[in-house]
Design an enzyme around this catalytic site. Structure first.
Site, PDB file in Angstrom:
ATOM      1  N   ASP A 146     -36.925  29.757-106.680  1.00 14.25           N
ATOM      2  CA  ASP A 146     -35.789  29.288-107.044  1.00 14.25           C
ATOM      3  C   ASP A 146     -34.918  30.187-108.191  1.00 14.25           C
ATOM      4  OD1 ASP A 146     -35.270  27.500-104.998  1.00 14.25           O
ATOM      5  OD2 ASP A 146     -36.424  26.023-106.117  1.00 14.25           O
ATOM      6  N   HIS A 162     -38.409  31.980-100.801  1.00 16.50           N
ATOM      7  CA  HIS A 162     -37.772  32.274-101.916  1.00 16.50           C
ATOM      8  C   HIS A 162     -38.490  31.756-103.198  1.00 16.50           C
ATOM      9  CE1 HIS A 162     -35.785  28.657-100.835  1.00 16.50           C
ATOM     10  NE2 HIS A 162     -35.553  28.567-102.121  1.00 16.50           N
ATOM     11  N   ARG A 194     -33.133  16.889-105.751  1.00 18.66           N
ATOM     12  CA  ARG A 194     -33.841  18.034-106.565  1.00 18.66           C
ATOM     13  C   ARG A 194     -33.412  18.277-107.867  1.00 18.66           C
ATOM     14  NH1 ARG A 194     -33.548  24.447-104.538  1.00 18.66           N
ATOM     15  NH2 ARG A 194     -32.444  24.696-106.400  1.00 18.66           N
ATOM     16  N   HIS A 219     -41.439  29.390-101.753  1.00 18.04           N
ATOM     17  CA  HIS A 219     -41.296  28.283-100.879  1.00 18.04           C
ATOM     18  C   HIS A 219     -40.461  28.493 -99.585  1.00 18.04           C
ATOM     19  CE1 HIS A 219     -38.307  27.598-103.748  1.00 18.04           C
ATOM     20  NE2 HIS A 219     -37.856  26.508-103.021  1.00 18.04           N
TER      21      HIS A 219
HETATM   22  C1  SIN Z   1     -35.579  24.285-101.664  1.00 18.41           C
HETATM   23  O1  SIN Z   1     -35.507  24.083-102.781  1.00 18.41           O
HETATM   24  O2  SIN Z   1     -35.379  25.398-101.294  1.00 18.41           O
HETATM   25  C2  SIN Z   1     -35.555  23.331-100.437  1.00 18.41           C
HETATM   26  C3  SIN Z   1     -36.966  22.886 -99.940  1.00 18.41           C
HETATM   27  C4  SIN Z   1     -36.939  21.921 -98.898  1.00 18.41           C
HETATM   28  O3  SIN Z   1     -35.723  21.200 -98.711  1.00 18.41           O
HETATM   29  O4  SIN Z   1     -37.759  21.488 -98.408  1.00 18.41           O
END
Ligand code: SIN
Length: 289
Positions: A109, A107, A280, A265
């Site tokens: 974000d 995806h 995050r 990602h």
């Molecule tokens: C994400 O932001 O999708 C998670 C990425 C991660 O935890 O490696």
């Protein structure tokens, strides 16, 4: 440092030897960056799409301050933020947690937003001894590698994005049976849709990139379900071929920043029995064109 390492005026940028992404050293992110250094960081980010800074212990205040140097905070829906930190999400999975690790699907974000975040910044606090990598797909090179005929077909198509699949009232999280540490907020709001160009032009580099993902793209405007599924299925296979993917291995206190406008990602699992904790933030973006 490898032969590929380049020294810009203040920072060291070591491009990943396999495709895209770069490691940046030679600076302390806990302090405000001078205008020159910030410009170099932003240039490296534009050049490499995913950049990571090892050895950066940061408090919550410092993480927020670094984020704000890149741009204003984005809006993070459907996940409860940390207490007293409305702009920080804690991605936490306990050793005994059985629920699927968060982010385990390709995806970009919040692509269902009208103005999806330009950047996501992830800061590793506890890294498991095995697994827990993050995979990144380079949607710019994936676009470039298509035939001119295919590019011509895709340019001008509009993809429909929605958060329904993960966060809708009948979505994956709503149906989850296993307990999860992260507080996910499933909602009718997630079922809204938002159109974006299937091929978007990066506002800084001017390069075109594919902009669709299996988690958030629900179809292509004007096509039947079958037609969109076939075309999107082809694109997802193409974008996530080994040649476009970088596997990021974390160390504790590493900060990674990626560009949601030209990458996908995927959070890999493989660390059952071990704690993983990441913090995050997101940086606001603009309407994709
Ligand atoms: C994400 O932001 O999708 C998670 C990425 C991660 O935890 O490696």
């Amino acid at each position: 440092m490898s032969q590929n390492a380049t020294r810009t005026r203040h920072i060291h940028v070591r491009p990943n030897e396999r495709g895209f992404g770069a490691e940046i050293t030679g600076l302390d992110l806990s302090k405000p960056l001078s205008a020159d250094i910030l410009a170099e960081v932003k240039q490296a980010w534009a050049d490499h799409a995913v950049i990571w800074f090892p050895g950066q212990p940061l408090s919550h205040d410092e993480l927020e301050a670094f984020t704000l140097q890149i741009g204003p905070f984005g809006h993070d829906p459907f996940i409860a933020p940390m207490e007293d930190r409305p702009h920080i999400l804690e991605l936490r999975r306990e050793p005994d947690e059985k629920a699927r690790n968060f982010g385990a699907g390709w995806h970009s974000d919040w692509s269902f937003q009208e103005e999806p975040p330009a950047a996501t910044i992830l800061h590793s606090k506890v890294v498991p001894p095995v697994g827990g990598d993050t995979l990144y797909a380079d949607c710019t090179r994936a676009y470039d590698a298509l035939s001119d005929k295919m590019k011509g077909m895709l340019d001008g198509l509009v993809a429909i994005h929605s958060a329904a699949l993960p966060y809708g009232t009948e979505g994956i999280f709503a149906q989850e049976k296993e307990a999860r540490t992260m507080k996910i907020i499933v909602s009718k709001e997630a079922e809204k849709t938002c159109p974006h160009p299937l091929v978007r032009t990066h506002p800084v580099t001017g390069r075109k990139a594919l902009y669709a993902s299996p988690v958030y793209t629900v179809g292509i405007e004007g096509m039947t379900h079958e037609e969109s599924a076939a075309l999107l299925g082809f694109l997802y296979n193409h974008m996530t071929k080994d040649e476009f993917v970088y596997r990021h291995c974390w160390q504790p206190e590493m900060l990674t920043m990626w560009d949601n406008r030209c990458t996908l990602h995927y959070a890999d699992g493989g660390y059952d029995g071990h704690l993983r904790v990441m913090h995050r933030t997101t940086v606001a973006g603009d309407v994709p064109h």
